[in-house]
Design an enzyme around this catalytic site. Structure first.
Site, PDB file in Angstrom:
ATOM      1  N   HIS A   1     -29.598 -66.064  43.127  1.00  0.00           N
ATOM      2  CA  HIS A   1     -30.011 -67.423  42.795  1.00  0.00           C
ATOM      3  C   HIS A   1     -29.820 -67.591  41.286  1.00  0.00           C
ATOM      4  O   HIS A   1     -29.970 -66.627  40.534  1.00  0.00           O
ATOM      5  CB  HIS A   1     -31.494 -67.546  43.158  1.00  0.00           C
ATOM      6  CG  HIS A   1     -32.057 -68.924  43.100  1.00  0.00           C
ATOM      7  ND1 HIS A   1     -32.433 -69.515  41.924  1.00  0.00           N
ATOM      8  CD2 HIS A   1     -32.315 -69.818  44.070  1.00  0.00           C
ATOM      9  CE1 HIS A   1     -32.916 -70.726  42.181  1.00  0.00           C
ATOM     10  NE2 HIS A   1     -32.856 -70.940  43.479  1.00  0.00           N
TER      11      HIS A   1
ATOM     12  N   ASP B   1     -36.126 -59.924  42.912  1.00  0.00           N
ATOM     13  CA  ASP B   1     -36.474 -61.319  43.139  1.00  0.00           C
ATOM     14  C   ASP B   1     -36.887 -61.404  44.603  1.00  0.00           C
ATOM     15  O   ASP B   1     -36.052 -61.364  45.504  1.00  0.00           O
ATOM     16  CB  ASP B   1     -35.234 -62.180  42.841  1.00  0.00           C
ATOM     17  CG  ASP B   1     -35.376 -63.607  43.329  1.00  0.00           C
ATOM     18  OD1 ASP B   1     -36.371 -63.915  44.013  1.00  0.00           O
ATOM     19  OD2 ASP B   1     -34.484 -64.418  43.032  1.00  0.00           O
TER      20      ASP B   1
ATOM     21  N   GLN C   1     -37.479 -64.841  48.634  1.00  0.00           N
ATOM     22  CA  GLN C   1     -37.147 -65.061  50.044  1.00  0.00           C
ATOM     23  C   GLN C   1     -37.580 -63.913  50.945  1.00  0.00           C
ATOM     24  O   GLN C   1     -37.366 -63.967  52.149  1.00  0.00           O
ATOM     25  CB  GLN C   1     -35.635 -65.289  50.208  1.00  0.00           C
ATOM     26  CG  GLN C   1     -35.103 -66.503  49.489  1.00  0.00           C
ATOM     27  CD  GLN C   1     -35.658 -67.811  50.044  1.00  0.00           C
ATOM     28  OE1 GLN C   1     -36.196 -67.862  51.159  1.00  0.00           O
ATOM     29  NE2 GLN C   1     -35.540 -68.873  49.267  1.00  0.00           N
TER      30      GLN C   1
ATOM     31  N   LYS D   1     -43.127 -70.928  48.651  1.00  0.00           N
ATOM     32  CA  LYS D   1     -42.240 -70.536  49.757  1.00  0.00           C
ATOM     33  C   LYS D   1     -42.976 -69.715  50.796  1.00  0.00           C
ATOM     34  O   LYS D   1     -42.420 -69.348  51.818  1.00  0.00           O
ATOM     35  CB  LYS D   1     -41.054 -69.735  49.211  1.00  0.00           C
ATOM     36  CG  LYS D   1     -40.117 -70.551  48.322  1.00  0.00           C
ATOM     37  CD  LYS D   1     -38.962 -69.701  47.859  1.00  0.00           C
ATOM     38  CE  LYS D   1     -38.227 -70.285  46.682  1.00  0.00           C
ATOM     39  NZ  LYS D   1     -37.268 -71.331  47.032  1.00  0.00           N
TER      40      LYS D   1
ATOM     41  N   CYS E   1     -28.145 -73.237  44.761  1.00  0.00           N
ATOM     42  CA  CYS E   1     -28.360 -72.604  43.454  1.00  0.00           C
ATOM     43  C   CYS E   1     -27.692 -71.245  43.387  1.00  0.00           C
ATOM     44  O   CYS E   1     -28.200 -70.316  42.749  1.00  0.00           O
ATOM     45  CB  CYS E   1     -29.843 -72.449  43.129  1.00  0.00           C
ATOM     46  SG  CYS E   1     -30.692 -74.005  42.950  1.00  0.00           S
TER      47      CYS E   1
HETATM   48  C1  LIG Z   1     -33.874 -66.055  45.909  1.00  0.00           C
HETATM   49  C2  LIG Z   1     -34.581 -67.053  45.054  1.00  0.00           C
HETATM   50  N1  LIG Z   1     -34.898 -66.749  43.790  1.00  0.00           N
HETATM   51  C3  LIG Z   1     -35.543 -67.593  42.995  1.00  0.00           C
HETATM   52  C4  LIG Z   1     -35.904 -68.852  43.408  1.00  0.00           C
HETATM   53  C5  LIG Z   1     -36.606 -69.764  42.459  1.00  0.00           C
HETATM   54  O1  LIG Z   1     -37.907 -69.977  42.870  1.00  0.00           O
HETATM   55  P1  LIG Z   1     -38.837 -71.032  42.119  1.00  0.00           P
HETATM   56  O2  LIG Z   1     -38.036 -72.282  42.010  1.00  0.00           O
HETATM   57  O3  LIG Z   1     -40.017 -71.165  43.013  1.00  0.00           O
HETATM   58  O4  LIG Z   1     -39.181 -70.462  40.787  1.00  0.00           O
HETATM   59  C6  LIG Z   1     -35.599 -69.231  44.707  1.00  0.00           C
HETATM   60  C7  LIG Z   1     -35.944 -70.582  45.170  1.00  0.00           C
HETATM   61  O5  LIG Z   1     -35.153 -71.381  45.579  1.00  0.00           O
HETATM   62  C8  LIG Z   1     -34.922 -68.319  45.542  1.00  0.00           C
HETATM   63  O6  LIG Z   1     -34.608 -68.655  46.791  1.00  0.00           O
END
Ligand SMILES: Cc1ncc(COP(=O)(O)O)c(C=O)c1O
Lengths: 416, 139
Positions: A133, A210, A213, A236, A374
């Site tokens: 992401h 990270d 997910q 999430k 993203c």
């Molecule tokens: C794999 C991953 N990392 C990071 C994020 C970013 O999360 P947040 O926008 O809640 O900080 C997301 C959210 O879309 C994600 O799916």
């Protein structure tokens, strides 16, 4: 609503009861009962979370860690209780290692900035993957630029998995940290993080995962993983927006400079020298999102009650059911075909544009995500503008999948 | 026809649809029928990059009127482009610059012009009006 085969076959999970906990699922979208298949972007919230936050604001609110009066103590207790719930949820050794953030993004930025300023020097390298992401790419680019370090990228295979041989070759004495996702938001791949951590640790390199997910869909045990940093978002995992968690091993957190300066994070302040508070407060400058923490605590309790493994199994059975159904549509291609996947299906049908499919699904009451998720470098890797992505949560059922499949068929017939 | 006469005509056509899917069926047909932009104009400097879909726009002036051609990689975007072109093409620059595009709200498709959609359409409309303004200033 009719009970479907999985619902009956899975006696542990009373899906009707669970669905009834989510008020939003009662609404319509474009005149149709909503089929919500975008939980990977943000999940819906059970009334237990909504009520906990409501109750907090009605009965317990005051600023934390400051007041001598009873109410402030109650608010502090509620806030710290949430921290303890999260600690138990991910089996961290101590709640000093549980830092409240605004979400995954802030957690990764915190590590990139604080770890990076302390440990990254000219010529050093940070390893990420092609499957990240943007929030696990850009913070590293920023700090690398500042410190004169550079980013190395683990390539992904056609099936959407890390090329582990290439990863091994990237590891070197210049590598200062490896930062990858546990589960891919764009493809659903569950990455071999145990192996990554083992190999990195063999060279004394720390690993950040990270977990945005992963945490909503499986049991995560940070001690078993032996991971150094683990970042995730409340919104999430059935919790509120605006709150997230960064888990970090004390040995690293102690060695890192603070990220933000302000109240709450200090021990003593003078113009000559300021000393910092103990963990975790050192990394929690300013008044925190107390209600958010309380809501996150309620979400953790909700997930614990059902059981992360049961949630994972349920979503997995939906994933298999949906994969089989969708593949029957002529010309449909699934992106991300790893054996080990969490509840995400990314797909395209022939050369139909994801924007067109997404728009026609919306009009049928079906919420999916379209676009690059993203993860632009990944879309470029496949040479596509984006995909249509359906993602599952504990409250989805086979009926949702059936509606998705019927919706895609109808849309495709119109667009061909 | 004036810009507003064309808009009213489109509103009339869409009044026949009471179902979203029928409406989109029609837009998709328009998209399929849209005369393609000349390949030579499908270049970077004619490209309007939306996050969700891409739009190419080209403008020419003929007998004091502006001729627009455009294309998109998404068919629904293309259908909406066809409507925009029907309204704004072959009009005087001053009229284009001053146009109030109320039809899009009236036929219930304003969501496609929302900045968060990022499909390139909103930027395309802005660009069309800019052409109108620029030509008006020059004439
Ligand atoms: C794999 C991953 N990392 C990071 C994020 C970013 O999360 P947040 O926008 O809640 O900080 C997301 C959210 O879309 C994600 O799916």
């Amino acid at each position: 609503m009719n009970k479907t085969a999985t619902d009956i076959a899975n006696p542990v999970l009373d899906i009707q009861k669970i669905r009834a906990d989510f008020p939003l699922l009662e609404r319509e979208m474009n005149g149709k009962p909503i089929v919500f298949l975008d939980s990977a972007a943000s999940s819906q919230k059970p009334r237990q979370v909504i009520e906990a936050m409501d109750e907090y604001y009605r009965q317990q609110h005051a600023n934390v860690h400051r007041g001598v009066y009873q109410l402030s103590q109650e608010a502090t207790d509620a806030f710290e209780r949430a921290r303890e719930l999260v600690r138990a949820f991910i089996n961290a050794p101590t709640d000093k290692e549980i830092i409240f953030t605004r979400g995954t993004t802030e957690g990764i930025n915190l590590v990139a900035s604080s770890f990076g300023r302390q440990f990254l020097r000219e010529g050093d390298e940070v390893i990420v993957s092609h499957l990240e992401h943007h929030s696990n790419i850009v913070p590293w680019q920023l700090i690398c630029e500042q410190q004169g370090a550079s980013l190395r990228v683990i390539p992904v295979t056609e099936s959407g998995e890390f090329d582990m041989a290439a990863f091994r070759e990237l590891l070197s004495d210049r590598t200062k940290i490896v930062a990858v996702n546990h589960v891919s938001n764009a493809l659903g791949t569950v990455n071999p993080v145990e192996e990554i951590i083992r190999e990195a640790h063999a060279r004394d390199i720390p690993v950040l995962l990270d977990g945005a997910q992963a945490i909503p869909h499986m049991k995560v045990d940070v001690q078993e993983l032996d991971v150094d940093f683990y970042a995730f978002s409340g919104h999430k995992m059935l919790g509120p927006t605006g709150i997230g968690i960064l888990y970090g091993k004390s040995k690293w957190l102690e060695a890192m400079p603070p990220y933000h300066g302000g109240g709450e994070m200090i021990h003593t302040v003078s113009f000559e020298k300021t000393t910092y508070a103990e963990l975790p407060h050192k990394f929690e400058a300013g008044t925190p999102d107390i209600a958010g923490a309380v809501g996150l605590g309620a979400a953790v309790e909700y997930m614990m009650e059902i059981g992360p493994d049961v949630i994972g199994q349920h979503e997995h059975s939906l994933l298999e059911y949906a994969t089989a159904q969708l593949l029957e549509i002529e010309g449909l291609k699934i992106y991300g075909t790893a054996d080990n996947k969490a509840g995400v299906i990314s797909f395209l049908v022939e050369d139909i544009h994801p924007y067109d499919l997404g728009t026609l699904l919306d009009k049928q009451g079906i919420a999916v995500r379209t676009g690059h998720h993203c993860a632009q470098p990944l879309m470029d890797r496949y040479g596509i503008p984006g995909t249509v992505r359906a993602s599952f949560a504990v409250y989805n059922n086979r009926e949702d999948v059936d509606k998705l499949v019927a919706g895609v068929k109808r849309a495709v017939n119109m667009l061909r | 026809m004036t810009i507003n006469e064309i808009q009213d005509e489109i509103i009339g056509e869409f009044a026949f649809f009471d179902d979203w899917m029928d409406k989109y069926e029609y837009i998709i047909e328009l998209g399929k029928d849209l005369p393609l932009i000349n390949e030579q104009y499908k270049t970077e400097d004619h490209l309007i990059k939306g996050c969700q879909s891409l739009v190419w726009l080209h403008a020419d002036e003929k007998d004091g009127k502006v001729q627009f051609t455009a294309d998109s990689d998404a068919i629904i975007t293309k259908g909406l482009i066809a409507l925009m072109i029907r309204v704004l093409s072959d009009q005087e620059p001053a009229d284009i610059a001053a146009a109030d595009l109320y039809f899009i709200n009236k036929i219930g498709l304003q969501e496609h012009l929302s900045p968060t959609r990022a499909n390139g359409l909103l930027s395309m409309v802005k660009q069309m009006k800019m052409y109108g303004l620029a030509l008006q200033a020059r004439n």
